[in-house]
Enzyme design. Structure first.
Site, short mmCIF file in Angstrom:
data_model
loop_
_atom_site.label_atom_id
_atom_site.label_comp_id
_atom_site.label_asym_id
_atom_site.label_seq_id
_atom_site.Cartn_x
_atom_site.Cartn_y
_atom_site.Cartn_z
N GLY A 42 0.75 -2.04 6.49
CA GLY A 42 0.32 -2.79 5.31
C GLY A 42 0.45 -4.29 5.44
NE ARG A 67 14.83 14.76 4.71
CZ ARG A 67 14.32 13.55 4.48
NH1 ARG A 67 14.74 12.52 5.15
NH2 ARG A 67 13.38 13.40 3.59
N PRO A 72 0.84 -1.21 0.00
CG PRO A 72 -0.51 -1.44 1.89
CD PRO A 72 0.72 -1.97 1.26
CE1 TYR A 76 11.44 14.15 14.19
CE2 TYR A 76 13.34 15.59 13.89
CZ TYR A 76 12.31 14.83 13.36
OH TYR A 76 12.14 14.76 12.00
C1 LIG Z 1 10.64 14.95 6.28
C2 LIG Z 1 9.75 14.01 7.03
C3 LIG Z 1 9.09 14.46 8.16
C4 LIG Z 1 8.27 13.57 8.87
N1 LIG Z 1 7.60 14.03 9.97
C5 LIG Z 1 6.78 13.20 10.65
C6 LIG Z 1 6.07 13.65 11.80
O1 LIG Z 1 6.17 14.80 12.22
N2 LIG Z 1 5.26 12.77 12.42
C7 LIG Z 1 5.10 11.50 11.97
O2 LIG Z 1 4.34 10.76 12.56
N3 LIG Z 1 5.79 11.05 10.91
C8 LIG Z 1 6.60 11.86 10.23
N4 LIG Z 1 7.28 11.40 9.13
C9 LIG Z 1 7.12 10.02 8.70
C10 LIG Z 1 5.96 9.80 7.73
O3 LIG Z 1 5.49 11.01 7.22
C11 LIG Z 1 4.85 9.06 8.45
O4 LIG Z 1 5.29 7.73 8.70
C12 LIG Z 1 3.51 9.04 7.73
O5 LIG Z 1 2.55 8.56 8.63
C13 LIG Z 1 3.47 8.21 6.48
O6 LIG Z 1 2.28 8.49 5.78
P1 LIG Z 1 2.18 8.30 4.21
O7 LIG Z 1 0.78 8.54 3.81
O8 LIG Z 1 3.21 9.06 3.51
O9 LIG Z 1 2.46 6.73 4.11
P2 LIG Z 1 3.49 5.97 3.17
O10 LIG Z 1 4.85 6.49 3.38
O11 LIG Z 1 2.98 5.94 1.79
O12 LIG Z 1 3.39 4.51 3.80
C14 LIG Z 1 3.91 4.25 5.08
C15 LIG Z 1 3.57 2.80 5.48
O13 LIG Z 1 2.17 2.67 5.65
C16 LIG Z 1 1.62 1.73 4.73
N5 LIG Z 1 0.33 2.29 4.31
C17 LIG Z 1 0.10 3.50 3.74
N6 LIG Z 1 -1.22 3.67 3.54
C18 LIG Z 1 -1.83 2.55 3.99
C19 LIG Z 1 -3.18 2.12 4.05
N7 LIG Z 1 -4.19 2.88 3.63
N8 LIG Z 1 -3.45 0.88 4.58
C20 LIG Z 1 -2.45 0.10 5.04
N9 LIG Z 1 -1.15 0.46 4.99
C21 LIG Z 1 -0.85 1.67 4.49
C22 LIG Z 1 2.64 1.60 3.63
O14 LIG Z 1 2.59 0.35 3.00
C23 LIG Z 1 3.93 1.77 4.41
O15 LIG Z 1 4.26 0.57 5.04
C24 LIG Z 1 8.11 12.25 8.41
C25 LIG Z 1 8.77 11.82 7.27
C26 LIG Z 1 9.59 12.69 6.58
C27 LIG Z 1 10.29 12.21 5.35
#
Ligand SMILES: Cc1cc2nc3c(=O)[nH]c(=O)nc-3n(C[C@H](O)[C@H](O)[C@H](O)COP(=O)(O)OP(=O)(O)OC[C@H]3O[C@@H](n4cnc5c(N)ncnc54)[C@H](O)[C@@H]3O)c2cc1C
Length: 558
Positions: A269, A417, A135, A478
């Site tokens: 996922g 970054r 996903p 952090y």
């Molecule tokens: C610069 C930066 C800053 C960040 N800051 C934060 C922050 O402040 N707080 C925080 O919590 N995280 C942060 N993150 C991490 C990231 O944004 C989180 O993990 C976020 O929750 C991922 O969401 P996404 O929609 O991008 O998921 P993705 O990156 O697309 O997927 C993440 C995981 O979830 C799974 N997944 C996605 N959607 C679904 C679905 N509908 N059902 C089942 N599985 C699914 C994917 O397979 C994967 O394993 C940061 C990352 C970066 C690069």
């Protein structure tokens, strides 16, 4: 796919948006002192996709036909750029791999389903045809939870949830909104705000991550002190599986055995695909104000935040930068060009002089921001209560000016970054949480571990930290670390530094991750975090839920 927004294939965020230091005169000298690198002007605005050497899709024609039959030909793609957009998240290692053409197993096909029923059918096909399904939300993973296993031979299907992007319903009596999982943060807030509501969940990655992704990784937003972590916010959900849909109705609380809701949250996922969530929403606050404070020392600043929590002052967030991060923040200030800016700069110099006269070491001082929301009366009372405690811990109240600036710029830092990578410099993060009684130990242990790792590699390295997300029993720390990477071998040395910091967390009683999830990056510490028996239990769950290893295999535990 014209109807789904994607990030740059090679970096963070949208094309055309990047970090620049030209108007920040203190930044280059600061970086040179911190890691010994002389910054060059930014040259990279974009990277031509023609430079990417993309492994060919291995999707068999019959699998493509099957997927087209489920979601429509226009929603199934083997386009190279889309496959690269979906091959990884945005951890610095993944960015580096992408820029260096070090692709491992890239998805063979990307599908954009338009309904839960299509998702059930895709998962059913995955089992029947022996496919791997990953996903994809916003692709902002920072723990390598989107990358397929390197040796995967089967056809890999990236399932992009981007078409499932609507707020479906708001139960105004209960403050519960039912929302599709693939909605990006800003699109969701816009739909909620139009009706006077907010989710209040603002991770740093807000602009490029989705509600489903937040739930699947147990995310936490910068305003979690008021609104809770995503695990508190999600009250009900639907998760598609090959044999049907898990339906968890939104309930204020329930005692129906171990929590299935908690089991799905953070499952990355591995159990199925979350299609819809019912979440606690809040009326937009009348007032929202961020006030800045300066503390003489890290210890005093931490004590102040703990005392706000003990006093149960309802805050939206309370954040403290340690001395290194405070130095970094001051170094990224823009040059004063307007009369107002020049006056503010003069005011700051005068304030620093007063602090020095009071005996402060200006290299040790720590910047803090506290956010207040509510009615004008609530905000005024809470500001007073916080100021009382902050002053008792030696702080100077800097006021709303720097606070407002922080609020405007809060989503900009991730672009740094990409800029640093262009300068052969890694800038990455590790975060954790621990009880209040252990926070200073954890902080010191991470600093020591990073410095030992830099020394082992013969490097000048940087580390800085802030405290955010406070709870009654503790808080999140952090850390950001930076160093010039070795072009010959950037991956191994990264692991030396990152592993040293991670190991210091578990050794000093903290968790391996407060909100970035596990993915592949944090797996080595799982047994130390939840015990070997805990890992055995988790493995058993995944084996029963997915005996054929079709659903994002290899993540969390393998
Ligand atoms: C610069 C930066 C800053 C960040 N800051 C934060 C922050 O402040 N707080 C925080 O919590 N995280 C942060 N993150 C991490 C990231 O944004 C989180 O993990 C976020 O929750 C991922 O969401 P996404 O929609 O991008 O998921 P993705 O990156 O697309 O997927 C993440 C995981 O979830 C799974 N997944 C996605 N959607 C679904 C679905 N509908 N059902 C089942 N599985 C699914 C994917 O397979 C994967 O394993 C940061 C990352 C970066 C690069």
């Amino acid at each position: 796919m014209a109807h789904v927004k994607h990030q740059k294939w090679w970096g963070w965020g949208e094309e055309g948006v990047f970090f620049d230091y030209e108007n920040k005169p203190a930044f280059a000298p600061f970086v040179e002192k911190a890691i010994g690198v002389r910054l060059r002007p930014r040259e990279r605005d974009t990277v031509d996709f023609d430079t990417a050497r993309v492994p060919a899709s291995r999707a068999p024609e019959d699998v493509l036909a099957l997927l087209r039959g489920i979601s429509g030909a226009e929603n199934v793609s083997v386009d190279d750029e889309l496959r690269i957009v979906h091959w990884a998240g945005k951890s610095v290692l993944e960015l580096l791999q992408t820029l260096r053409n070090d692709f491992e197993r890239v998805p063979d096909v990307v599908v954009y389903p338009g309904s839960e029923e299509e998702l059930n059918r895709i998962l059913e096909a995955a089992v029947a045809e022996d496919l791997v399904v990953i996903p994809f939300g916003g692709g902002s993973s920072i723990s390598r939870s989107l990358q397929a296993e390197r040796a995967e031979e089967r056809c890999i299907v990236s399932v992009d949830l981007g078409r499932l992007n609507r707020v479906l319903e708001i139960d105004e009596t209960s403050g519960l909104a039912t929302i599709q999982a693939g909605v990006l943060g800003p699109d969701m807030e816009e739909q909620l705000n139009d009706r006077g509501w907010t989710l209040g969940h603002f991770p740093d990655s807000f602009a490029h991550s989705t509600l489903g992704g937040w739930a699947a990784t147990r995310s936490s937003g910068m305003q979690s002190d008021k609104y809770g972590d995503i695990a508190d916010i999600v009250r009900g959900l639907r998760m598609a599986r090959p044999t049907g849909t898990v339906v968890l109705r939104p309930l204020p609380s329930t005692s129906t055995g171990p929590s299935l809701r908690e089991m799905v949250l953070g499952s990355e996922g591995r159990l199925g695909i979350i299609t819809e969530l019912t979440v606690q929403v809040h009326r937009l606050p009348e007032e929202h104000e961020v006030i800045a404070y300066m503390f003489p020392t890290w210890q005093q600043a931490l004590t102040a935040v703990r005392r706000y929590t003990e006093a149960e002052i309802p805050l939206t967030f309370a954040r403290v930068s340690d001395a290194h991060e405070t130095g970094f923040s001051l170094a990224t200030q823009k040059a004063a060009t307007s009369m107002k800016g020049r006056l503010a700069a003069k005011g700051q110099e005068a304030l620093w002089a007063v602090m020095r006269r009071r005996g402060w070491d200006t290299d040790a001082m720590c910047l803090s921001y506290v956010c207040f929301e509510g009615t004008a009366k609530d905000v005024a009372e809470r500001k007073k209560a916080v100021a009382r405690i902050a002053r008792a811990e030696g702080a100077v109240v800097l006021g709303p000016g720097p606070g407002a600036l922080y609020d405007q710029k809060k989503f900009d830092t991730p672009h740094l970054r990409d800029f640093l990578l262009e300068q052969n410099t890694v800038g990455d993060v590790s975060e954790t949480a621990a009880p209040w009684s252990r926070l200073t130990t954890v902080h010191k242990a991470a600093y020591d571990a990073a410095q030992r790792a830099y020394a082992q590699l013969g490097k000048i390295g940087w580390i800085m930290s802030h405290m955010s997300h406070s709870y009654h029993s503790g808080a999140c720390l952090y850390f950001t670390f930076a160093y010039v990477f070795d072009e010959e071998n950037p991956y191994e040395e990264y692991h030396v530094i990152k592993s040293a910091i991670q190991q210091s967390f578990v050794d000093s009683g903290a968790t391996l991750s407060h909100h970035h999830g596990v993915g592949v990056e944090h797996q080595p510490w799982m047994e130390q975090d939840v015990s070997p028996e805990g890992v055995r239990l988790m493995k058993g769950l995944f084996e029963v839920a997915d005996p054929g290893r079709h659903f994002n295999p290899g993540k969390i535990v393998s």
